[in-house]
Design an enzyme around this catalytic site. Structure first.
Site, PDB file in Angstrom:
ATOM      1  CE  LYS A 221       4.260 -10.274   0.369  1.00 49.11           C
ATOM      2  NZ  LYS A 221       4.469 -10.866  -0.986  1.00 49.11           N
ATOM      3  NE  ARG A 255       7.767  -4.299  -2.944  1.00 49.13           N
ATOM      4  CZ  ARG A 255       6.450  -4.369  -2.326  1.00 49.13           C
ATOM      5  NH1 ARG A 255       6.221  -5.294  -1.468  1.00 49.13           N
ATOM      6  NH2 ARG A 255       5.608  -3.554  -2.396  1.00 49.13           N
TER       7      ARG A 255
END
Length: 275
Positions: A221, A255
């Site tokens: 991210k 995740r």
């Protein structure tokens, strides 16, 4: 700390990996990469062999400013993939990343085992009732607004307190409807600045308000690649570094885009804490 996935009890007292399978053309890292049966099956087979407990399938990109996708299009993208995976890998545990109750219902009906909702039921008033009827595990994430508006909704009185209040309300609502298996995802990158993302990770253990398993989704991210002045493609090392921090602070599910490296991180974490 177990969840019931289609009659199979999964023990989350030992952290597990959730592998990401985006079947969208516009996800921030792997958009468009998996668009035919062969590439999808090869990727999922690889993730399962590398140690993924869950495969999280998404057909609606939740990246910032993601374009709108109709429910029909989401279903057209999603259902054939779930059927394909359930047929090819019948022992796999398929999670579906959706905020729509009808998509959740149809996905479970064709073989998915749990639902991962970025809105915790706030984008679809029928979602929690649907999950209660289906009696499947439910991942509820913290987000303000929608993927189209969340980047301007980053004002908090107290970030951790506000997230815990949000989860307290959503947990009470879910429990009141009879939902049993809940997992909390604080939503790294969703309505949070880079600074707030690091504050969140640094205080991750304070989210353990109801003895529910916590999911950490930091894989590749912008909090990583912007801090390192690089790109999502080059963010694997930074991802692994933050995964270990998340594990140390109580994450039970990672995740991830890169299953092998995440599983290695968990193996080392387990060894560090071996009795």
């Amino acid at each position: 700390m177990t969840i019931n996935c289609k009659g199979k009890l999964i023990d989350l007292s030992t952290p597990k990996v959730m592998g990401i399978l985006n079947v969208t053309p516009d996800s921030f890292y792997d958009g468009g990469r998996y668009k035919d049966e062969t590439s999808i099956l090869n990727q999922v087979e690889s993730m399962l062999q590398e140690g993924a407990t869950f495969i999280d399938v998404g057909a609606y990109s939740s990246r910032p400013n993601a374009p709108f996708v109709s429910e029909d299009e989401e279903l057209q993208r999603l259902l054939p993939i779930i059927k394909l995976l359930v047929n090819k890998f019948p022992e796999s545990t398929i999670s579906v990343d959706t905020f729509r109750s009808n998509v959740a219902k149809q996905s479970i009906q064709v073989g998915a085992a749990l639902i991962n909702d970025i809105s915790a039921g706030l984008q679809d008033q029928n979602m929690l009732q649907t999950i209660a009827k289906l009696q499947v595990p439910y991942i509820m994430m913290h987000m303000c607004g929608t993927p189209q508006t969340m980047q301007i909704l980053t004002d908090y009185d107290d970030l951790i307190k506000d997230i815990n209040l949000y989860f307290s309300e959503r947990i009470a609502k879910a429990r009141g409807l009879g939902i049993i298996d809940l997992i909390l995802d604080p939503g790294f990158g969703f309505a949070k600045t880079t600074k707030q993302n690091f504050e969140l990770l640094n205080n991750f253990e304070l989210l353990n308000i109801a003895d529910l398993p916590l999911l950490a989704g930091v894989s590749r991210k912008s909090m990583i690649y912007k801090t390192l002045n690089t790109s999502a493609t080059e963010a694997l090392n930074g991802t692994t570094a933050l995964h270990m921090v998340a594990l140390q602070k109580g994450a039970k599910i990672l995740r991830v885009h890169d299953v092998k490296q995440a599983q290695e991180c968990i193996t080392l974490y387990n060894q560090l804490h071996a009795e």
